[in-house]
Scaffold this motif. Sequence first.
Motif, mmCIF file in Angstrom:
data_model
loop_
_atom_site.group_PDB
_atom_site.id
_atom_site.type_symbol
_atom_site.label_atom_id
_atom_site.label_comp_id
_atom_site.label_asym_id
_atom_site.label_seq_id
_atom_site.Cartn_x
_atom_site.Cartn_y
_atom_site.Cartn_z
ATOM 1 N N VAL A 113 11.923 -8.429 -22.755
ATOM 2 C CA VAL A 113 11.396 -9.166 -21.603
ATOM 3 C C VAL A 113 12.400 -10.253 -21.259
ATOM 4 C CG1 VAL A 113 9.575 -10.656 -20.693
ATOM 5 C CG2 VAL A 113 8.974 -8.735 -22.182
ATOM 6 N N LEU A 114 12.741 -10.334 -19.985
ATOM 7 C CA LEU A 114 13.626 -11.392 -19.507
ATOM 8 C C LEU A 114 12.800 -12.390 -18.715
ATOM 9 C CD1 LEU A 114 16.712 -12.257 -19.235
ATOM 10 C CD2 LEU A 114 16.541 -11.312 -16.924
ATOM 11 N N VAL A 115 12.744 -13.629 -19.174
ATOM 12 C CA VAL A 115 12.068 -14.692 -18.435
ATOM 13 C C VAL A 115 13.101 -15.391 -17.563
ATOM 14 C CG1 VAL A 115 10.635 -16.763 -18.584
ATOM 15 C CG2 VAL A 115 10.480 -15.013 -20.371
ATOM 16 N N ASP A 116 12.794 -15.476 -16.282
ATOM 17 C CA ASP A 116 13.729 -16.080 -15.322
ATOM 18 C C ASP A 116 13.072 -17.308 -14.701
ATOM 19 O OD1 ASP A 116 15.722 -16.604 -13.447
ATOM 20 O OD2 ASP A 116 14.909 -15.176 -11.994
ATOM 21 N N PHE A 117 13.569 -18.494 -15.063
ATOM 22 C CA PHE A 117 13.113 -19.735 -14.443
ATOM 23 C C PHE A 117 13.924 -19.938 -13.169
ATOM 24 C CE2 PHE A 117 11.995 -20.283 -18.902
ATOM 25 C CZ PHE A 117 10.725 -20.847 -18.833
ATOM 26 N N TRP A 118 13.251 -20.069 -12.034
ATOM 27 C CA TRP A 118 13.938 -20.121 -10.756
ATOM 28 C C TRP A 118 13.136 -20.974 -9.775
ATOM 29 C CZ3 TRP A 118 12.608 -17.588 -5.906
ATOM 30 C CH2 TRP A 118 11.315 -17.065 -5.887
ATOM 31 N N ALA A 119 13.655 -21.125 -8.559
ATOM 32 C CA ALA A 119 12.942 -21.815 -7.482
ATOM 33 C C ALA A 119 13.433 -21.294 -6.146
ATOM 34 C CB ALA A 119 13.155 -23.333 -7.561
ATOM 35 N N SER A 120 12.583 -21.404 -5.144
ATOM 36 C CA SER A 120 12.921 -20.896 -3.812
ATOM 37 C C SER A 120 14.118 -21.613 -3.202
ATOM 38 C CB SER A 120 11.706 -21.039 -2.886
ATOM 39 O OG SER A 120 11.367 -22.413 -2.719
ATOM 40 N N TRP A 121 14.284 -22.895 -3.537
ATOM 41 C CA TRP A 121 15.339 -23.713 -2.939
ATOM 42 C C TRP A 121 16.672 -23.616 -3.686
ATOM 43 C CZ3 TRP A 121 16.612 -26.622 -7.031
ATOM 44 C CH2 TRP A 121 15.592 -26.952 -7.948
ATOM 45 N N CYS A 122 16.699 -22.865 -4.788
ATOM 46 C CA CYS A 122 17.883 -22.796 -5.651
ATOM 47 C C CYS A 122 18.775 -21.633 -5.220
ATOM 48 C CB CYS A 122 17.441 -22.651 -7.109
ATOM 49 S SG CYS A 122 18.761 -22.207 -8.251
ATOM 50 N N GLY A 123 19.935 -21.947 -4.629
ATOM 51 C CA GLY A 123 20.852 -20.918 -4.165
ATOM 52 C C GLY A 123 21.293 -19.951 -5.254
ATOM 53 N N PRO A 124 21.792 -20.449 -6.404
ATOM 54 C CA PRO A 124 22.199 -19.540 -7.477
ATOM 55 C C PRO A 124 21.048 -18.655 -7.968
ATOM 56 C CG PRO A 124 23.128 -21.716 -7.838
ATOM 57 C CD PRO A 124 22.172 -21.852 -6.694
ATOM 58 N N CYS A 125 19.825 -19.193 -7.945
ATOM 59 C CA CYS A 125 18.662 -18.397 -8.351
ATOM 60 C C CYS A 125 18.459 -17.222 -7.405
ATOM 61 C CB CYS A 125 17.396 -19.256 -8.351
ATOM 62 S SG CYS A 125 17.432 -20.674 -9.454
ATOM 63 N N ARG A 126 18.569 -17.505 -6.123
ATOM 64 C CA ARG A 126 18.359 -16.455 -5.124
ATOM 65 C C ARG A 126 19.481 -15.409 -5.199
ATOM 66 N NH1 ARG A 126 14.309 -18.385 -1.308
ATOM 67 N NH2 ARG A 126 14.528 -16.355 -0.317
ATOM 68 N N ARG A 127 20.690 -15.847 -5.512
ATOM 69 C CA ARG A 127 21.804 -14.894 -5.626
ATOM 70 C C ARG A 127 21.679 -14.029 -6.883
ATOM 71 N NH1 ARG A 127 24.616 -19.415 -3.575
ATOM 72 N NH2 ARG A 127 25.370 -20.061 -5.634
ATOM 73 N N LEU A 128 20.959 -14.523 -7.880
ATOM 74 C CA LEU A 128 20.755 -13.745 -9.105
ATOM 75 C C LEU A 128 19.754 -12.611 -8.895
ATOM 76 C CD1 LEU A 128 21.203 -13.386 -12.185
ATOM 77 C CD2 LEU A 128 19.369 -15.062 -12.541
ATOM 78 N N ALA B 81 9.195 -17.252 -0.381
ATOM 79 C CA ALA B 81 10.339 -16.634 -1.057
ATOM 80 C C ALA B 81 9.955 -15.292 -1.663
ATOM 81 C CB ALA B 81 10.878 -17.566 -2.141
ATOM 82 N N LEU B 82 8.737 -15.186 -2.172
ATOM 83 C CA LEU B 82 8.279 -13.908 -2.720
ATOM 84 C C LEU B 82 8.246 -12.834 -1.641
ATOM 85 C CD1 LEU B 82 5.356 -14.879 -5.159
ATOM 86 C CD2 LEU B 82 7.777 -14.501 -5.671
ATOM 87 N N GLU B 83 7.796 -13.216 -0.461
ATOM 88 C CA GLU B 83 7.768 -12.271 0.663
ATOM 89 C C GLU B 83 9.178 -11.835 1.038
ATOM 90 O OE1 GLU B 83 5.345 -10.778 2.462
ATOM 91 O OE2 GLU B 83 3.904 -11.517 0.974
ATOM 92 N N GLU B 84 10.105 -12.767 1.004
ATOM 93 C CA GLU B 84 11.484 -12.466 1.395
ATOM 94 C C GLU B 84 12.205 -11.613 0.348
ATOM 95 O OE1 GLU B 84 12.214 -16.616 3.926
ATOM 96 O OE2 GLU B 84 12.968 -16.411 1.872
ATOM 97 N N GLU B 85 11.971 -11.911 -0.919
ATOM 98 C CA GLU B 85 12.737 -11.260 -1.978
ATOM 99 C C GLU B 85 12.133 -9.950 -2.462
ATOM 100 O OE1 GLU B 85 15.607 -12.098 -2.693
ATOM 101 O OE2 GLU B 85 15.822 -14.209 -2.170
ATOM 102 N N GLN B 86 10.810 -9.798 -2.364
ATOM 103 C CA GLN B 86 10.145 -8.547 -2.768
ATOM 104 C C GLN B 86 10.582 -8.100 -4.163
ATOM 105 O OE1 GLN B 86 7.693 -6.677 -0.914
ATOM 106 N NE2 GLN B 86 7.645 -8.697 0.056
ATOM 107 N N MET B 87 10.405 -8.972 -5.133
ATOM 108 C CA MET B 87 10.763 -8.647 -6.518
ATOM 109 C C MET B 87 9.679 -7.770 -7.138
ATOM 110 S SD MET B 87 12.253 -12.365 -7.751
ATOM 111 C CE MET B 87 11.191 -13.368 -6.689
#
Length: 257
Positions: free
Chosen positions: A150-165, A198-204
């Motif tokens: 399991v990979l836990v990913d701590f992120w935020a909608s405003w974080c550019g590097p998070c979104r690029r990951l 961000a969830l709507e945009e990224e569709q993870m």
Amino acid sequence: MKKQLLIILAIMMTLAGCQKKTVDLKAEWESLYSRTEAAFDMAQTPDEQDSILTNMVDSAYLLLSENIGAPYSDTLFTGVYYLLSQEQKQGLFAIMPKQMLEEEVIEQMHQVFLKEIATSANNPYTDIVALQPNGEELALSDLVGQTDYVLVDFWASWCGPCRRLIPVLKEIYAGQPKGRFQILSRSVDRDEDAWRKALEEEQMPWPQIHEDGEKYNGSDLYGVTGIPTTILINKEGIIIARNPDEAELETILFGEE
């Protein structure tokens, strides 16, 4: 007697010559920062910029390691703390004078760092719980053991590097053998609407949870001081890696087939 005095004088002069030269830490840092800023502006690629920043952090670490406890060292330490590697932080905390370590801000940083160490590789994972988009709770323990990792990913909608990951994780996730690993994205957004957008945009295509900074605050438990922060946990509940890069993650996930 005269001979003894000459011997003592010679020893004193030798010791004086061995003493560390006094460094104006503030001036050294300002000079380093200025040179870094100029080089950064001239860099042609993101890789060059990353290299310049890495050199700056390494130089700042060297300055601190040689002058820890000196005037301005506390200011420099807190200023670059979040750029330092785990090993660099550990090294500086180990040699830090007690008086400096007891400064309020630095003491708080140290407590968070101890949590970071406790949730690094080869340690058991710490369970975290938060709310899913549907309002129901989901715990990390609900996922650990269901797949190999399991990979836990701590992120935020405003974080550019998070979104690029996210696209990188999507590609790895899509290419995995069935049951190989799961991802749990844990947002540290304080703005729930921004998180949902961000969830709507990224569709993870993996589970999502959101912490509120109060009841649900897993990032503190893992000593997260910057995002993205990722924690890879195996089926037995042992942390395998903290912040693995793409190559390391793929090697762990697919190199054991």
